[in-house]
Design an enzyme around this catalytic site. Structure first.
Site, PDB file in Angstrom:
ATOM      1  N   CYS A  65     -40.213 -25.811 -32.941  1.00 34.10           N
ATOM      2  CA  CYS A  65     -39.984 -24.440 -33.385  1.00 34.10           C
ATOM      3  C   CYS A  65     -39.727 -24.478 -34.882  1.00 34.10           C
ATOM      4  CB  CYS A  65     -38.856 -23.754 -32.605  1.00 34.10           C
ATOM      5  SG  CYS A  65     -37.174 -24.233 -33.021  1.00 34.10           S
ATOM      6  N   HIS A  98     -30.681 -45.727 -30.264  1.00 30.65           N
ATOM      7  CA  HIS A  98     -29.246 -45.586 -30.035  1.00 30.65           C
ATOM      8  C   HIS A  98     -28.879 -44.554 -28.983  1.00 30.65           C
ATOM      9  CE1 HIS A  98     -28.122 -47.288 -34.271  1.00 30.65           C
ATOM     10  NE2 HIS A  98     -28.962 -48.074 -33.602  1.00 30.65           N
TER      11      HIS A  98
END
Length: 143
Positions: A65, A98
């Site tokens: 978006c 991570h």
């Protein structure tokens, strides 16, 4: 790999370029995004991508978006989604390494199409490191 993609009116050109890239790499793409620049509501597309992740119909997701924020917030409402807003390939790599992110959110108004493809490439080609990160990822999901 099965990948679901969704976008609002800020991202048709991005989506088209990304889908072309993904298909050239042999991925199966489910396209929920709009092809129009007419205003639409990004949650409608984010929920479809999120549902595919929740139901195991997609391995990874991509949402696009204008800012990347609203569509990421919506995708993250899905229990199985860990959506990361990424505006550089380095952030995409860290999101996978991570955080074990499984959906990437791209801010179309703040990246070029070339940057977006680099983000997607990094996202797809980076593995979760596990180890010390696994316990943190386990704490992300609310029961």
């Amino acid at each position: 790999m099965k990948i679901s993609i969704g976008n609002d009116h800020a991202g048709p050109a991005y989506k088209q370029a990304i889908v072309k890239y993904l298909e050239e790499k042999g991925h199966t793409v489910t396209n929920y995004g709009t092809d129009s620049f007419d205003s639409v509501d990004y949650p409608d597309f984010a929920h479809k991508v999120g549902t595919d992740i929740d139901e195991g119909k997609a391995d990874l997701g991509i949402v696009i978006c204008g800012s990347g924020n609203g569509i990421a917030m919506t995708a993250n409402k899905h229990q199985g989604v860990r959506c990361a807003l990424c505006w550089t390939k380095e952030i995409a790599e860290l999101a996978r390494q991570h955080n074990d992110a499984n959906v990437v959110s791209i801010p179309a108004r703040f990246t070029s199409i070339e940057q977006a493809i680099a983000i997607v490439e990094a996202f797809l080609n980076t593995a979760f490191e596990g180890g010390r990160h696994q316990n943190r990822v386990n704490k992300i999901t609310c029961a």
